[in-house]
Design an enzyme around this catalytic site. Sequence first.
Site, PDB file in Angstrom:
ATOM      1  N   ASP A  35     -37.092  -8.587  75.645  1.00  0.00           N
ATOM      2  CA  ASP A  35     -36.149  -9.668  75.964  1.00  0.00           C
ATOM      3  C   ASP A  35     -34.791  -9.479  75.276  1.00  0.00           C
ATOM      4  O   ASP A  35     -33.956 -10.374  75.278  1.00  0.00           O
ATOM      5  CB  ASP A  35     -36.745 -11.031  75.561  1.00  0.00           C
ATOM      6  CG  ASP A  35     -37.077 -11.109  74.072  1.00  0.00           C
ATOM      7  OD1 ASP A  35     -36.773 -10.152  73.322  1.00  0.00           O
ATOM      8  OD2 ASP A  35     -37.635 -12.145  73.641  1.00  0.00           O
ATOM      9  N   HIS A  47     -34.311  -8.891  72.023  1.00  0.00           N
ATOM     10  CA  HIS A  47     -34.200  -9.308  70.610  1.00  0.00           C
ATOM     11  C   HIS A  47     -34.065  -8.089  69.692  1.00  0.00           C
ATOM     12  O   HIS A  47     -34.569  -7.010  69.992  1.00  0.00           O
ATOM     13  CB  HIS A  47     -35.363 -10.218  70.174  1.00  0.00           C
ATOM     14  CG  HIS A  47     -36.692  -9.562  70.013  1.00  0.00           C
ATOM     15  ND1 HIS A  47     -37.880 -10.127  70.456  1.00  0.00           N
ATOM     16  CD2 HIS A  47     -37.075  -8.395  69.423  1.00  0.00           C
ATOM     17  CE1 HIS A  47     -38.891  -9.349  70.141  1.00  0.00           C
ATOM     18  NE2 HIS A  47     -38.425  -8.288  69.524  1.00  0.00           N
ATOM     19  N   GLU A  65     -34.356 -14.029  68.833  1.00  0.00           N
ATOM     20  CA  GLU A  65     -34.724 -14.190  70.232  1.00  0.00           C
ATOM     21  C   GLU A  65     -33.503 -14.607  71.055  1.00  0.00           C
ATOM     22  O   GLU A  65     -32.488 -15.038  70.489  1.00  0.00           O
ATOM     23  CB  GLU A  65     -35.826 -15.260  70.338  1.00  0.00           C
ATOM     24  CG  GLU A  65     -37.102 -14.909  69.581  1.00  0.00           C
ATOM     25  CD  GLU A  65     -37.953 -13.826  70.270  1.00  0.00           C
ATOM     26  OE1 GLU A  65     -37.401 -12.968  70.991  1.00  0.00           O
ATOM     27  OE2 GLU A  65     -39.179 -13.843  70.054  1.00  0.00           O
TER      28      GLU A  65
HETATM   29  C1  F6R Z   1     -39.611  -5.426  64.036  1.00  0.00           C
HETATM   30  C2  F6R Z   1     -38.609  -6.111  64.820  1.00  0.00           C
HETATM   31  C3  F6R Z   1     -38.660  -6.205  66.293  1.00  0.00           C
HETATM   32  C4  F6R Z   1     -39.135  -4.947  66.975  1.00  0.00           C
HETATM   33  C5  F6R Z   1     -39.144  -5.121  68.481  1.00  0.00           C
HETATM   34  C6  F6R Z   1     -39.639  -3.877  69.197  1.00  0.00           C
HETATM   35  O1  F6R Z   1     -39.311  -5.501  62.648  1.00  0.00           O
HETATM   36  O2  F6R Z   1     -37.732  -6.610  64.233  1.00  0.00           O
HETATM   37  O3  F6R Z   1     -37.372  -6.516  66.760  1.00  0.00           O
HETATM   38  O4  F6R Z   1     -38.293  -3.903  66.615  1.00  0.00           O
HETATM   39  O5  F6R Z   1     -39.962  -6.194  68.812  1.00  0.00           O
HETATM   40  O6  F6R Z   1     -40.950  -3.607  68.837  1.00  0.00           O
HETATM   41  P1  F6R Z   1     -41.614  -2.213  69.225  1.00  0.00           P
HETATM   42  O7  F6R Z   1     -40.875  -1.171  68.509  1.00  0.00           O
HETATM   43  O8  F6R Z   1     -43.022  -2.326  68.748  1.00  0.00           O
HETATM   44  O9  F6R Z   1     -41.502  -2.079  70.711  1.00  0.00           O
END
Ligand code: F6R
Length: 362
Positions: free
Chosen positions: A145, A147, A152
């Site tokens: 999304d 973030h 968010e």
């Molecule tokens: C983790 C964080 C999140 C992740 C994001 C992607 O500390 O801040 O923003 O980086 O949700 O997660 P992955 O890399 O598991 O797809």
Amino acid sequence: MAEVIIVKNQEEAGELYGRSVADLIKAKPNAVLGLATGSSPLAAYQALAKIVEEESIDVSQVQGFALDEYIGLPLTHPESYHATIHRTVVEPLGLDPAKVHVPGDVLNGTSLEDGEKVAGAGAAYDAAIEAAGGIDVQILGIGTDGHVGFNEPGSSLASGTRVKTLTERTRIDNARFFDNDINQVPTHCITQGIGTIMKARHLVLLAFGAGKAEAVAETVEGGISSFCPASALQMHPHATIIVDEEAASRLRNKDYYRYSFEHKPAWQTICPHVVPVPFVGTGTTALHLKEGNMTETREQVVARVTAAVEGAADGAFGFDRPNPVTDAPLGLVAPGRAADLLIADPGTLAVKHVWCAGRRVS
Ligand code: F6R
């Protein structure tokens, strides 16, 4: 505009990050690393750990600040970001655990309802980052999304570290770490704000797989909007976005990104660490290095200055005084870095001029 690098796979992305951060630590042993959890940075941490071991880099002074943490999980929970950062970063790299911080460290399972404790944790974390000198390089993943951290959609682009409510989308995405049971995924988190992230001196965002393609396109080529918090990176002076082909698939300008990376000058690494370095010249060699006297090639200058520094015992060089001729301390950056020579202001050590490949570039 962020630099966009399209790579074959996570390993190639990891090597770019690993090399860049390893060079940073060599230049600045007490470098401050911004750390992320999730799957995207794992290959990058592994690549860095391999270089640290192979090149025997001293990481004892390195400091770390993680992006975020769930609220309500004790630090010992295997999916707490405290435990994850220690498992995936602190141990493989051999960092000093006392120098690595996660926003929820002071909370340790505290209930969301304990307003007195929870509400103040964000501002205290931002103050700790400032006190450490600010983050040198912040690694980021991106949510489907848009973030970054747990900011968010709708998050203020100026926000500091604070408590946020996770979207259902994020909780579904992260249920894979909790036995695929969304009910086990906490509803709230504490996260560095977009404003906090934007203060880091270099941002490296990693995204892999088709599931990230839309978020990456919004981030890089969409409008800057809190609807896609990662789009704030467009405003950062030094952001690098490293994606695989699938995550790049919705980018309209990808041929240009590929072309510009292929044609990048050799001296321009993804992270040119232009930092004040120890004084090296106060004698005759400094004369040759005076502004306007740079007629040699990069290799000649680097070889001559290196030899002169090594021969410091002859009295021609000192390490503690400004150059009496140019009135400027002279810094030498190792060959292969973005800059060969730095001339810094004698009083403040702020970099005044930088030479790359034998010519002045700033
Ligand atoms: C983790 C964080 C999140 C992740 C994001 C992607 O500390 O801040 O923003 O980086 O949700 O997660 P992955 O890399 O598991 O797809």
